[in-house]
Write a protein that holds these residues in place. Structure first.
Motif, PDB file in Angstrom:
ATOM      1  N   GLU A   1      70.084  64.617  75.723  1.00 24.36           N
ATOM      2  CA  GLU A   1      69.814  63.804  74.833  1.00 24.36           C
ATOM      3  C   GLU A   1      69.955  64.209  73.270  1.00 24.36           C
ATOM      4  O   GLU A   1      70.482  63.639  72.448  1.00 24.36           O
ATOM      5  N   SER A   2      69.629  65.662  73.222  1.00 20.40           N
ATOM      6  CA  SER A   2      70.056  66.269  71.862  1.00 20.40           C
ATOM      7  C   SER A   2      71.695  66.450  71.423  1.00 20.40           C
ATOM      8  O   SER A   2      72.099  65.833  70.547  1.00 20.40           O
ATOM      9  N   PHE A   3      72.458  66.391  72.612  1.00 25.72           N
ATOM     10  CA  PHE A   3      73.825  66.481  72.286  1.00 25.72           C
ATOM     11  C   PHE A   3      74.480  65.008  72.118  1.00 25.72           C
ATOM     12  O   PHE A   3      75.217  65.107  71.249  1.00 25.72           O
ATOM     13  N   TYR A   4      73.692  63.932  72.583  1.00 27.33           N
ATOM     14  CA  TYR A   4      74.077  62.607  72.523  1.00 27.33           C
ATOM     15  C   TYR A   4      73.708  62.557  70.889  1.00 27.33           C
ATOM     16  O   TYR A   4      74.512  61.839  70.384  1.00 27.33           O
ATOM     17  N   ARG A   5      72.682  62.944  70.332  1.00 28.87           N
ATOM     18  CA  ARG A   5      72.372  62.643  69.019  1.00 28.87           C
ATOM     19  C   ARG A   5      73.150  63.378  68.066  1.00 28.87           C
ATOM     20  O   ARG A   5      73.726  62.754  66.846  1.00 28.87           O
TER      21      ARG A   5
END
Length: 784
Positions: free
Chosen positions: A83-87
């Protein structure tokens, strides 16, 4: 003389019947003991053995749950990374998509190596996310062992990426999806952080039996981003299944959610008996027999009986955090084997027990007789044979409505001093005999002898005029006729106080009516009257009694060293951990109850004991933190700072301890500061030791900013009256924001008090407040 309330024939007969009944109970008990058999012992010992087995099974269940919880945490951590890399990619803060993928894959490899015991890990994104068109971007790595090239080197494992894109196209086509989530699975943002488990399966890529875990990934709008998965060798769980050591032939088992036995996978070929046991367990399909556990609670152990090859077994099992069934089986004959040693001793114990109970019965009857005599003495005045104050308090507790009249002899001490105690005793006997006339014709009236020169009359509540007439009669009986002592006439005078209650309340003190009547006597003498009815609306007595009570309790606590320091954590919002503690004084009652300072600090100030409280806190807190790393704060009043012996005590403590750089002194903003020069003088004396100054309860009242600037304080503690409603009161939010901006402009750090929930803490962080203190992070406790 015998006690009045024991003279009644009905009560005497009741006591005799009670003694006879008690003796009969013991005789019946001895008769029952003579007919005891081994069944009673069998039940008790069997229950104990079963409890031991349950404890062993629960211990194994705890180990399995702990490991499965760790595996689930790893999987959720991986989902958070995805999720962090997507953001990061969504905000464009990491450069090109190729760079983002490279960083993500490096992070995935690193975490796979860090996950102890992991076989594989992957991030499976929805088509179009970090990929083109309808393709899924789904990096998946497995750990493969590398054979050392030089003898003596250790075997290492390196991550290897599998070509999942070309193999599956979309991650929903991969086998793990149907195993963990199922074909009908639908995303639910409310279930973010959930972990799904697969049954044990054989993986062709790694040639091992594996467990797969999956955790969905969502964006901030609740849209599904994909799935994070981890794979673990089944041995990670199977190896935790240990043999039950309660009996010789007990065994442990572990079944997955598809009712397949896992504990045999690492044991090689089973013997016929072992295979028969496994088949019987699988035939029971234990997963369907598990009860539903309450949310957040460990599932209870379930018991099941089964027979294998003519032998009875008891199974103890429960569900694990990963949806498996763990348990143990024990032969019933081994559970009851210990009873064989009790058969021979049971008969020997029986005769001894009967004899002991007989002796106990005789002893108890003897003690009851003694207690009745002691009770008679404790409730009776030795001189007059009238009921005493203890009996009066007990009678008041059993009455709903009551009227109490207390007669106090005037100048009785002069009679004792001039004519001797023998004369005083004679006067008291005469008064008791005269007052006894008031009981004639009225069974509701009782006369009592109170300590000293007081007598009391307890009766049912009546009209004010009737009670006042009774008080006048009571005084007339004592004063109208002289008392003769050695042919010398003595004139008596008396004052009568009256108190009436129509009904009792549960929280009323036992001696409340006595205290009220006594207060009425004092007021009658102050007003020059012979009798007076207590007026409950005056309120002086209640305040006086309360203050006196707390004063006595406080002095006893100081004498008995029952004043102790408690510590409330202060959370650093930037470091996200507790770095400080506020030291708070508490009083420990004799029964163990802990009393907050707000209950006794005002009394301490009135009695000038507040300096003693400060001295106790200084000693305990400096001792507690002498070998700790955290900072701690002490509350000082304006009176402490202006009291030179207290200031000297503080400076001596700083000089001896050498921990001044970790000490914070909190000064109340609302503490009536009359001279700021004295405050500045104190600060100038402690600053060289590295101490810092905080203003407590900032925002509660008028804040003199000019003086605040001159004090050069280090912290401002924003009062809880503002902080507690920060999430719902816009005015409180605006006022707090102004305080924070003011403090920041002066380079003063801020502390939010009374942070009691997550919503308030979120607003505190939004305002940029440096520290938080309150129920959300922990209330005061006896140790840091």
């Amino acid at each position: 003389m015998p006690f009045q309330f024991l003279r009644a024939p009905t009560l005497r007969n009741s006591i005799l019947w009670l003694l006879a009944s008690l003796l009969l109970v013991f005789l019946v008990g001895m008769t029952l003991l003579s007919h005891l058999n081994l069944n009673y012992s069998k039940d008790a010992i069997s229950d104990l053995r079963r409890q031991q087995i349950k404890e062993v099974v629960s211990g194994g269940l705890t180990r399995i749950d702990a490991r499965q919880s760790a595996l689930a945490s790893y999987t959720v951590m991986l989902a958070n990374i995805g999720e962090s890399f997507y953001r990061l990619g969504d905000t464009g803060s990491t450069g090109s998509e190729a760079t983002l993928k490279s960083d993500l894959e490096n992070a995935l490899q690193q975490h796979l190596e860090d996950f102890e015991g992991a076989s594989g890990a992957g991030l499976w994104f929805e088509p179009g996310i970090l990929a083109d068109g309808n393709r899924s971007y789904m990096p998946y790595y497995t750990l493969e062992s590398v054979t050392p090239s030089v003898t003596g080197q250790s075997v290492t494992a390196v991550p290897k990426r599998l070509d999942t894109e070309s193999r599956f196209g979309k991650y929903r086509n991969s086998p793990w999806f149907s195993r963990t989530l199922g074909p009908d699975w639908q995303p639910d943002p409310q279930q973010a952080g959930s972990v799904y488990w697969s049954p044990v399966f054989f993986d062709l890529d790694t040639q091992r039996a594996l467990l797969a875990l999956a955790s969905p990934m969502y964006n901030r709008d609740g849209q599904l981003l994909g799935i994070a998965t981890t794979a673990w060798s089944a041995d990670e769980i199977i190896d935790l299944v240990s043999e039950v050591s309660v009996t010789d032939q007990s065994f442990a088992f572990l079944n997955d959610r598809n009712n397949r036995n896992l504990s045999s996978l690492s044991q090689g070929e089973d013997s016929r008996e072992e295979q028969a046991l496994i088949d019987a367990i699988l035939g029971l399909n234990l997963a369907e027999r598990l009860p539903e556990a309450a949310s957040g609670e460990r599932p209870p152990l379930t018991t099941q009986r089964m027979m294998v090859n003519g032998r009875d077994y008891e199974l103890y099992f429960a569900g694990t955090a990963g949806g498996m069934v763990y348990g143990a089986g024990v032969p019933e004959d081994e559970i009851n084997a210990v009873l064989r040693t009790m058969v021979t001793t049971n008969k020997q114990i029986l005769l001894g027990t009967v004899g002991i109970l007989l002796l106990i019965s005789v002893f108890l009857i003897w003690r009851i007789v003694r207690l009745i005599r002691e009770l008679q003495a404790s409730y009776t005045d030795e001189l007059t044979a009238l009921p005493n104050r203890v009996r009066l308090q007990r009678d008041l507790q059993t009455r709903e409505g009551a009227a109490l009249l207390i007669l106090n002899l005037d100048r009785f001490n002069q009679i004792n001093s001039l004519l001797g105690t023998a004369c005083g005793d004679h006067v008291l006997l005469v008064v008791a005999a005269r007052l006894a006339r008031l009981r004639r014709g009225s069974e509701s009236r009782t006369i009592y002898r109170l300590p000293g020169d007081e007598f009391a009359l307890l009766t049912s509540p009546q009209s004010q005029s009737a009670i006042e007439e009774l008080a006048a009669d009571m005084r007339t009986l004592v004063t109208d006729q002289r008392v003769y002592w050695e042919n010398q006439p003595l004139t008596l005078d008396a004052s009568v106080g009256v108190a009436i209650r129509q009904e009792s309340r549960a929280n009323d003190p036992a001696d409340q009516l006595i205290s009220q009547a006594t207060t009425a006597i004092l007021r009658a003498r102050q007003q020059g009257r012979h009798q007076l009815l207590y007026d409950p609306f005056v309120g002086i007595e209640e305040t006086f009694e309360n203050n006196l009570n707390w004063a006595n309790r406080l002095k006893e606590a100081i004498d008995e060293e029952r004043l102790i320091a408690w510590f409330q954590p202060i959370h650093d919002n930037q470091l996200d951990r507790v770095t400080k503690f506020e030291c708070l004084v508490r009083m420990v009652e004799g029964n163990g109850d802990v009393i907050s300072a707000s209950r006794f600090v005002d009394i301490a100030n009135k009695l000038r004991l507040n300096r003693t409280l400060t001295a106790v806190m200084l000693e305990q807190c400096f001792r507690e933190f002498s070998e700790r790393e955290e900072e701690f704060s002490l509350n000082l009043s304006y009176g402490d700072i202006t009291h030179q012996p207290t200031v000297k005590r503080i400076l001596d403590a700083l000089d001896r301890s050498g921990i001044g750089e970790r000490v914070i002194f909190e000064i109340l903003e609302s503490d009536g500061i009359a001279n700021y020069d004295e405050i500045r003088s104190f600060i100038e004396q402690v600053k060289p030791y590295g101490c810092r100054i905080a203003i407590d309860d900032f925002g509660t009242g008028y804040s003199n900013f000019a003086h605040l600037l001159s004090l050069h304080v280090d912290f401002i503690k924003i009062d809880g009256s503002l902080i507690r409603h920060l999430d719902e009161d816009e005015t409180a939010f605006l006022v707090t924001r102004g305080i924070v901006q003011f403090a920041r402009s002066l380079n003063i750090r801020t502390v939010a008090e009374f942070v009691h929930n997550e919503q308030v803490q979120a607003r505190v962080k939004e305002l940029g407040i440096d520290f938080s203190q309150g129920e959300y992070f922990g209330m005061a406790r006896p140790s840091p």
